[in-house]
Design an enzyme around this catalytic site. Structure first.
Site, PDB file in Angstrom:
ATOM      1  N   HIS A 198      -7.311  -0.128   8.164  1.00  0.00           N
ATOM      2  CA  HIS A 198      -6.286   0.803   8.493  1.00  0.00           C
ATOM      3  C   HIS A 198      -6.601   1.970   8.100  1.00  0.00           C
ATOM      4  CE1 HIS A 198      -5.217  -0.352   4.133  1.00  0.00           C
ATOM      5  NE2 HIS A 198      -4.610   0.662   4.091  1.00  0.00           N
TER       6      HIS A 198
HETATM    7  C1  UD1 Z   1       0.332   3.544   4.838  1.00  0.00           C
HETATM    8  C2  UD1 Z   1      -0.386   4.314   3.564  1.00  0.00           C
HETATM    9  C3  UD1 Z   1      -1.640   3.950   3.187  1.00  0.00           C
HETATM   10  C4  UD1 Z   1      -1.625   2.528   2.918  1.00  0.00           C
HETATM   11  C5  UD1 Z   1      -0.985   1.703   3.983  1.00  0.00           C
HETATM   12  C6  UD1 Z   1      -0.657   0.179   3.497  1.00  0.00           C
HETATM   13  C7  UD1 Z   1       0.310   6.962   3.530  1.00  0.00           C
HETATM   14  C8  UD1 Z   1      -0.141   8.216   3.619  1.00  0.00           C
HETATM   15  N1  UD1 Z   1      -0.390   5.757   3.835  1.00  0.00           N
HETATM   16  O1  UD1 Z   1      -0.798   3.788   5.865  1.00  0.00           O
HETATM   17  O2  UD1 Z   1      -2.097   4.693   1.858  1.00  0.00           O
HETATM   18  O3  UD1 Z   1      -2.814   1.975   2.547  1.00  0.00           O
HETATM   19  O4  UD1 Z   1       0.280   2.199   4.510  1.00  0.00           O
HETATM   20  O5  UD1 Z   1      -0.566  -0.563   4.848  1.00  0.00           O
HETATM   21  O6  UD1 Z   1       1.458   6.578   2.916  1.00  0.00           O
HETATM   22  N2  UD1 Z   1       3.602   1.286  11.762  1.00  0.00           N
HETATM   23  C9  UD1 Z   1       4.281   0.117  12.453  1.00  0.00           C
HETATM   24  N3  UD1 Z   1       5.086  -0.275  11.672  1.00  0.00           N
HETATM   25  C10 UD1 Z   1       5.196   0.004  10.342  1.00  0.00           C
HETATM   26  C11 UD1 Z   1       4.250   0.676   9.892  1.00  0.00           C
HETATM   27  C12 UD1 Z   1       3.716   1.813  10.542  1.00  0.00           C
HETATM   28  O7  UD1 Z   1       4.337   0.060  13.744  1.00  0.00           O
HETATM   29  O8  UD1 Z   1       6.007  -1.007   9.697  1.00  0.00           O
HETATM   30  C13 UD1 Z   1       2.730   2.127  12.598  1.00  0.00           C
HETATM   31  C14 UD1 Z   1       3.353   3.515  13.302  1.00  0.00           C
HETATM   32  O9  UD1 Z   1       2.788   3.503  14.594  1.00  0.00           O
HETATM   33  C15 UD1 Z   1       2.713   4.405  12.244  1.00  0.00           C
HETATM   34  C16 UD1 Z   1       1.390   3.885  11.698  1.00  0.00           C
HETATM   35  O10 UD1 Z   1       1.518   2.560  11.878  1.00  0.00           O
HETATM   36  O11 UD1 Z   1       2.755   5.580  12.974  1.00  0.00           O
HETATM   37  C17 UD1 Z   1       1.118   4.335  10.513  1.00  0.00           C
HETATM   38  O12 UD1 Z   1       1.963   4.093   9.503  1.00  0.00           O
HETATM   39  P1  UD1 Z   1       2.037   4.914   8.164  1.00  0.00           P
HETATM   40  O13 UD1 Z   1       3.189   4.433   7.467  1.00  0.00           O
HETATM   41  O14 UD1 Z   1       2.278   6.217   8.461  1.00  0.00           O
HETATM   42  O15 UD1 Z   1       0.488   4.991   7.639  1.00  0.00           O
HETATM   43  P2  UD1 Z   1      -0.340   3.569   7.351  1.00  0.00           P
HETATM   44  O16 UD1 Z   1      -1.435   3.607   8.199  1.00  0.00           O
HETATM   45  O17 UD1 Z   1       0.618   2.392   7.615  1.00  0.00           O
HETATM   46  N1  UDP Z   2      -1.562  -8.205   3.080  1.00  0.00           N
HETATM   47  C1  UDP Z   2      -0.900  -9.231   3.421  1.00  0.00           C
HETATM   48  N2  UDP Z   2      -0.955  -9.383   4.721  1.00  0.00           N
HETATM   49  C2  UDP Z   2      -1.849  -8.742   5.548  1.00  0.00           C
HETATM   50  C3  UDP Z   2      -2.844  -7.836   4.692  1.00  0.00           C
HETATM   51  C4  UDP Z   2      -2.669  -7.555   3.723  1.00  0.00           C
HETATM   52  O1  UDP Z   2       0.038  -9.673   2.706  1.00  0.00           O
HETATM   53  O2  UDP Z   2      -1.939  -9.223   6.803  1.00  0.00           O
HETATM   54  C5  UDP Z   2      -1.464  -7.857   1.457  1.00  0.00           C
HETATM   55  C6  UDP Z   2      -2.526  -8.014   0.534  1.00  0.00           C
HETATM   56  O3  UDP Z   2      -2.709  -9.346  -0.031  1.00  0.00           O
HETATM   57  C7  UDP Z   2      -2.325  -6.802  -0.545  1.00  0.00           C
HETATM   58  C8  UDP Z   2      -1.661  -5.798   0.190  1.00  0.00           C
HETATM   59  O4  UDP Z   2      -1.036  -6.514   1.375  1.00  0.00           O
HETATM   60  O5  UDP Z   2      -1.617  -7.218  -1.642  1.00  0.00           O
HETATM   61  C9  UDP Z   2      -2.495  -4.790   0.734  1.00  0.00           C
HETATM   62  O6  UDP Z   2      -2.052  -3.850   1.475  1.00  0.00           O
HETATM   63  P1  UDP Z   2      -2.636  -2.825   2.396  1.00  0.00           P
HETATM   64  O7  UDP Z   2      -4.081  -3.292   2.706  1.00  0.00           O
HETATM   65  O8  UDP Z   2      -1.805  -2.629   3.681  1.00  0.00           O
HETATM   66  O9  UDP Z   2      -2.717  -1.310   1.452  1.00  0.00           O
HETATM   67  P2  UDP Z   2      -3.573  -0.735   0.412  1.00  0.00           P
HETATM   68  O10 UDP Z   2      -3.734  -1.760  -0.597  1.00  0.00           O
HETATM   69  O11 UDP Z   2      -5.174  -0.227   1.132  1.00  0.00           O
HETATM   70  O12 UDP Z   2      -2.903   0.549   0.165  1.00  0.00           O
END
Ligand code: UD1
Ligand code: UDP
Length: 362
Positions: A205
């Site tokens: 991601h």
């Molecule tokens: C965010 C965090 C990242 C973290 C990740 C964990 C920031 C800058 N980034 O990234 O550090 O590792 O979460 O998963 O805060 N979307 C959905 N449903 C949701 C959430 C997001 O469809 O519940 C889609 C939307 O199109 C959105 C995109 O995902 O624009 C990105 O979501 P966003 O929360 O901005 O950043 P992440 O890539 O999820």
């Molecule tokens: N995780 C989960 N389901 C998924 C993918 C990840 O429960 O399908 C959990 C994973 O075990 C970890 C956390 O989500 O505890 C990590 O989140 P993510 O990779 O989105 O964020 P990051 O740690 O990179 O910020």
């Protein structure tokens, strides 16, 4: 002491769960929970609350998705009146997401003490949005709790006063150790027709990987080779799904016969998937730590890590995004040429309790 705890994104929920539990059990601490709504819906939010026994948030700001500036600003606008209304003594933020810096900034501007859990981690890569969030949050925090010694050293190098910094262990590992037994009962392997130790799990991601079609294509070149050896299960993050849907890569991914693309799964199913896998391929931050405790080889598909302990003594190898390098590391896993991990200092399931004790005592 009234503490407003903030959680907004998937990894935050896993970190906040043990903290709320420890605060509730500590005399003198009155915890409140604010969900910013950065992540939302069943798969990215609700399942984590149900499975980890996180209480209903006292307030949900429901900000949803937007650009960095808009999302950060919306969280700040919505959080300020909540903080004013509840007259908190402190705000606690976890991790490095936009919700972390947004609520941290609101707190310090209102003169409310700021506590950062998972402070000091540094990738030294300022193109990562998380690195900016980490550096800024740490600069304005009053109490900084670190998961590993590198975090303590980074903070001291940045001029943060030593008396504000505490090495306490890892709250994400508190949740993992507490949930292992429950996760063992998950039926996900049967549901996906996977066999213990005979598949790999993939998550992607990071914008640097999934927002750049050239990088994504290089990764899929490696995956094409790996899936000839073992099935790959890919719980796909919504950001990645959105990017694939609009791209020519989607057709190629569909042709990878042994790559199972599924919706993101709940924590217990994911823990079961990781625990029984041959290896993990990921660009996640938290998963590098979890696999170190589970003893599962982890290939981190990034150029750097802010969690160096996982590569130094754990089961993580930071391999980058070069196709050949990924395949080479995969061959090492197959041949058993992998470091046996040791447990990092204080990753013992007690980190949240340590944090509660320090806060209550100070
Ligand atoms: C965010 C965090 C990242 C973290 C990740 C964990 C920031 C800058 N980034 O990234 O550090 O590792 O979460 O998963 O805060 N979307 C959905 N449903 C949701 C959430 C997001 O469809 O519940 C889609 C939307 O199109 C959105 C995109 O995902 O624009 C990105 O979501 P966003 O929360 O901005 O950043 P992440 O890539 O999820
Ligand atoms: N995780 C989960 N389901 C998924 C993918 C990840 O429960 O399908 C959990 C994973 O075990 C970890 C956390 O989500 O505890 C990590 O989140 P993510 O990779 O989105 O964020 P990051 O740690 O990179 O910020």
């Amino acid at each position: 002491m009234k503490i407003v705890n903030v959680a907004g994104a998937r990894p935050n929920f896993i970190k906040i769960a043990p903290l709320l539990e420890a605060f509730t059990a500590t005399a003198g601490i009155e915890p409140m929970l604010v969900h910013t709504g950065q992540h939302y819906g069943e798969r990215m939010s609700d399942l984590f609350f149900h499975q980890l026994g996180i209480p209903e948030p006292d307030v949900n700001l429901e900000v949803g998705s937007a650009s960095h500036a808009v999302q950060t600003a919306e969280i700040m606008k919505a959080f300020e009146p909540v903080l004013l209304e509840h007259a908190a003594d402190a705000v606690l933020v976890v991790g490095d997401v936009n919700s972390t810096i947004a609520c941290g900034l609101v707190a310090v501007k209102l003169g409310v003490k700021l506590i950062h859990v998972e402070a000091g981690l540094r990738s030294f890569d300022r193109t990562m949005p998380e690195e900016i969030n980490r550096v800024l949050t740490d600069t304005v925090s009053d109490l900084l709790f670190c998961t590993e010694q590198s975090g303590v050293e980074n903070l001291i190098n940045e001029g943060i006063a030593e008396e504000k910094i505490f090495l306490v262990g890892n709250v994400m590992i508190d949740t993992l150790l507490k949930s292992r037994e429950l996760a063992a009962g998950s039926t996900i392997l049967d549901d996906l027709a996977l066999r213990q130790g005979e598949y790999v799990v993939l998550t992607l991601h990071r914008p640097s990987n999934v927002d750049d079609p050239a990088v994504l294509a290089r990764l899929f070149d490696a995956l094409e080779v790996i899936q000839d050896d073992v099935p790959i299960v890919f719980p796909i993050h919504p950001r990645t799904r959105n990017n694939l849907e609009g791209s020519s890569l989607a057709r190629r991914v569909a042709k990878l016969g042994k790559l199972q693309l599924i919706d993101p799964v709940g924590y217990l199913d994911f823990l079961k998937l990781m625990s029984s896998a041959k290896a993990m391929l990921t660009d996640s931050g938290g998963i590098q730590e979890e696999t170190t405790i589970l003893g599962i080889p982890c290939l981190t598909l990034r150029q750097n890590t802010e969690r160096p302990i996982t590569a130094k003594i754990g089961s993580n190898r930071v391999v980058g995004t070069d196709t050949e390098k990924i395949i080479e590391a995969w061959r090492d896993i197959q041949a058993g040429r992998w470091q046996t991990p040791r447990t990092p200092e204080l990753w013992d399931g007690q980190a949240a309790k340590r944090i509660a004790r320090i806060i209550a005592g100070g």
